[in-house]
Design a protein around this motif. Structure first.
Motif, mmCIF file in Angstrom:
data_model
loop_
_atom_site.group_PDB
_atom_site.id
_atom_site.type_symbol
_atom_site.label_atom_id
_atom_site.label_comp_id
_atom_site.label_asym_id
_atom_site.label_seq_id
_atom_site.Cartn_x
_atom_site.Cartn_y
_atom_site.Cartn_z
ATOM 1 N N ILE A 102 -37.943 47.012 46.632
ATOM 2 C CA ILE A 102 -38.744 48.029 47.323
ATOM 3 C C ILE A 102 -40.245 47.731 47.267
ATOM 4 O O ILE A 102 -41.000 48.249 48.074
ATOM 5 N N VAL A 103 -40.671 46.860 46.336
ATOM 6 C CA VAL A 103 -42.113 46.576 46.297
ATOM 7 C C VAL A 103 -42.574 45.893 47.579
ATOM 8 O O VAL A 103 -43.728 46.016 47.980
ATOM 9 N N VAL A 104 -41.659 45.181 48.230
ATOM 10 C CA VAL A 104 -42.003 44.536 49.492
ATOM 11 C C VAL A 104 -42.499 45.584 50.498
ATOM 12 O O VAL A 104 -43.391 45.331 51.299
ATOM 13 N N ALA A 112 -45.306 41.662 57.504
ATOM 14 C CA ALA A 112 -44.750 40.563 58.295
ATOM 15 C C ALA A 112 -44.681 39.286 57.465
ATOM 16 O O ALA A 112 -43.674 38.570 57.496
ATOM 17 N N VAL A 113 -45.744 39.014 56.710
ATOM 18 C CA VAL A 113 -45.762 37.794 55.898
ATOM 19 C C VAL A 113 -44.643 37.835 54.856
ATOM 20 O O VAL A 113 -43.891 36.864 54.676
ATOM 21 N N PHE A 114 -44.498 38.967 54.175
ATOM 22 C CA PHE A 114 -43.440 39.090 53.162
ATOM 23 C C PHE A 114 -42.072 38.867 53.802
ATOM 24 O O PHE A 114 -41.203 38.183 53.259
ATOM 25 N N LEU A 115 -41.894 39.469 54.971
ATOM 26 C CA LEU A 115 -40.610 39.389 55.656
ATOM 27 C C LEU A 115 -40.290 37.950 56.034
ATOM 28 O O LEU A 115 -39.181 37.462 55.821
ATOM 29 N N VAL A 116 -41.317 37.256 56.568
ATOM 30 C CA VAL A 116 -41.112 35.869 56.980
ATOM 31 C C VAL A 116 -40.716 35.021 55.782
ATOM 32 O O VAL A 116 -39.779 34.224 55.842
ATOM 33 N N VAL A 117 -41.418 35.220 54.659
ATOM 34 C CA VAL A 117 -41.123 34.431 53.460
ATOM 35 C C VAL A 117 -39.673 34.659 53.027
ATOM 36 O O VAL A 117 -38.940 33.715 52.711
ATOM 37 N N VAL A 168 -53.323 47.428 60.813
ATOM 38 C CA VAL A 168 -53.060 46.026 61.138
ATOM 39 C C VAL A 168 -52.861 45.229 59.848
ATOM 40 O O VAL A 168 -51.961 44.386 59.749
ATOM 41 N N ALA A 169 -53.689 45.518 58.844
ATOM 42 C CA ALA A 169 -53.585 44.807 57.570
ATOM 43 C C ALA A 169 -52.201 45.023 56.955
ATOM 44 O O ALA A 169 -51.549 44.073 56.506
#
Lengths: 233, 327
Positions: free
Chosen positions: A54-56, A163-168, A156-157
């Motif tokens: 959940i931290v994501v 998005a970055v977390f998800l991609v990783v 946006v931030a």
């Protein structure tokens, strides 16, 4: 740095966001604990492990305002014209976010005490898992802070960070199925989420700690560069 | 106190500040005057270390803003165009934060209380900044600049958006601060600069077009030492008397401005001061002078002449050139 830290930490509680974040941490932590407690195997490491999923979702909300909001409200002018180094500003904000994040894991300490009244525990494993989740937080916050330095809009931030977390994470599962040596090499380099699972397994590795710390350092450095860069634009 | 030499700032292809040099002595109150977008704020942002420079050198009290930024910044209190306020804090909390941020050495509470009193915001010190009116926010912005009692105050358009009463209050405050600080105030309102500054730097298109006292500036730009005399009598009579005065080049009647009197512009020969002779001669002939002022341009006119007329001249030159090429 202390002034920025204090101001930033307090600002989380000037709006409901700080309370909401702590409530979410406590709610999910408590829920996982009660489920595991019912099933009769309440290992707190596994609670931490589940909480890490959940931290994501929570971290982007912690970091989204860090630098973007100041820029939007033009308060960055008071920070950047004060006799303070940019690195202290970035560090102060990072520490405030990290303190809030860490506070979210205080309940796990209570769970650990509850379990300890019934069975004898290996505290080292718990603390190593805790260290892992805190380092995971440090990495995520530094990424979030960097991304919030790129825009004036907190929304946006937050979206970028998520998005970055998800991609990783998705990249990790994609690589598993692809069996490509190069891709899996890249994945080992970038996947801080997978590194984190090493901490839960309870096998101490200096490598993993160093990896998390240096990744945090890299993004802190990028944040400083990004703030500085705008002055030269 | 502040030395700026050959300062330039480029945003991409746009040259916002073009080879600007000036020096401000300790205790001076200097006004930056220029139309919107002239580069005033950019210069202030560079001097305070918020923006970097493309070329040139800026020192504050001998400390280079790029090489020893912390020493230089310690000496400056800055009120940017939009007051940099955390609106989720109370006035007291915010000033406390700025105090900590600037690592001020004075005892905290007396120092902040003194500033609160000086800018007259002690009655709202426990209010959230988000609840304050624009005038109060502006004052909190000034208070913020005063924290740490820096030698130099840089105030970017401090009276923008305030009502006339507030403008006068802020102006008085700036005058008071000017007694023991070096102050730079920017504005596009001329009367403001005239009211508080002993020196004016006029900036247009990123360049300094004039640097002088308000009086000198208008004197320099008015063509000569001509004077305006208001006196009772008929046009022919007075014109005759004035033409008889030594060193008078020409006399022009401006007509009646006040009942029973006429206004005359008297232009002397180059460099001559005719005021004394004019008053003596008129008095000797039994004509009473109601008013005698030098026919200087108001700062407003100076400003227009230096900025807009220069622009118009440039456009005309450009058009003529285009016409010439067309043929």
């Amino acid at each position: 740095m202390i002034a920025v830290f204090k101001r930033e930490l307090k600002s989380y509680f000037n709006t409901p966001i700080g309370f909401v974040i702590l409530a979410v941490f406590t709610f999910f932590g408590g829920m996982f604990f009660s489920v595991l407690y019912e099933s009769g195997s309440p290992t707190v490491e596994s609670i931490i492990s589940v909480m890490s999923s959940i931290v994501v979702f929570i971290t982007p909300f912690i970091t989204m305002r860090l630098l973007s909001e100041d820029r939007r409200q033009k308060v960055d002018q008071v920070l950047l014209t004060a006799p303070v180094k940019i690195s202290s500003i970035v560090m102060g904000k990072f520490l405030a976010a990290f303190a809030l994040y860490s506070a979210g894991f205080i309940p796990t300490l209570i769970f650990q005490f509850i379990v300890a009244t019934y069975v004898s525990l290996n505290w080292a494993i718990y603390f190593y898992a805790l260290l892992g989740v805190l380092l995971l937080g440090a990495v995520m916050i530094s990424i979030g802070e960097f991304l919030s330095s790129l825009t004036e809009s907190p929304v946006v931030a937050a979206a970028l960070t998520f998005a970055v977390f998800l991609v990783v994470m998705l990249f990790g599962s994609f690589v598993e199925t692809s069996n490509n040596a190069l891709l899996s090499g890249i994945n080992t380099a970038i996947s801080f989420v997978e590194r984190f699972s090493n901490f839960i397994s309870g096998v101490f590795s200096f490598n993993d700690v160093f990896y998390m710390l240096s990744l945090t350092g890299v993004f802190m450095f990028l944040t400083i560069c990004s703030v500085n860069k705008r002055r030269w634009a | 106190m502040i030395e700026v030499s050959s300062l330039s700032k480029r945003y991409g292809n746009f040259l916002a500040v073009d080879d600007v040099s000036f020096s401000i002595k300790k205790g001076e109150v200097v006004g930056f005057l220029g139309p919107n977008g002239a580069g005033k704020s950019t210069i202030m942002n560079i001097v305070t270390g918020y923006l970097s420079l493309t070329q040139g050198k800026v020192t504050v009290d001998g400390y280079d803003i790029l090489e020893e930024p912390e020493q230089a910044k310690r000496r400056i209190g800055y009120l940017p165009e939009i007051p940099p306020l955390y609106i989720d804090m109370t006035v007291n909390e915010y000033l406390g934060f700025v105090y900590d941020l600037k690592k001020v050495k004075f005892p905290k509470k007396p120092h902040i209380d003194e500033i609160l009193r000086l800018v007259k915001i002690d009655n709202v010190k426990d209010k959230l900044i988000s609840k304050l009116s624009k005038g109060y926010r502006q004052r909190v912005g000034i208070a913020q600049a005063l924290v740490g009692n820096p030698d130099v105050l840089i105030l970017d358009e401090p009276t923008v958006g305030l009502d006339p009463k507030q403008i006068i209050e802020i102006r008085n405050l700036i005058s008071r601060l000017g007694q023991n600080h070096t102050v730079i105030v920017s504005s596009h309102i001329l009367s403001e600069i005239q009211a508080v500054c002993e020196r004016v730097i006029i900036i247009n298109h990123g360049k300094i077009v004039a640097d002088s006292t308000p009086e000198e500036l208008s004197k320099e730009l008015s063509n000569d030492y001509s004077i305006v005399v208001r006196v009772g009598g008929t046009e022919e009579e007075i014109t005759k008397i004035l033409k008889g005065v030594k060193d008078v080049e020409s006399v022009n009647c401006l007509g009646q401005k006040e009942s029973g009197t006429l206004d005359f512009v008297v232009t002397p020969k180059a460099g001559a001061d005719i005021r004394k002779d004019v008053s003596e001669r008129l008095a000797a002939r039994g004509k009473h002078i109601i008013m005698l002022v030098s026919n200087q341009l108001s700062l407003e006119q100076v400003f227009m002449r230096l900025t807009y007329e220069a622009d118009v001249a440039a456009v005309v030159a450009e058009q003529n050139k285009a016409k010439g090429e067309g043929k």
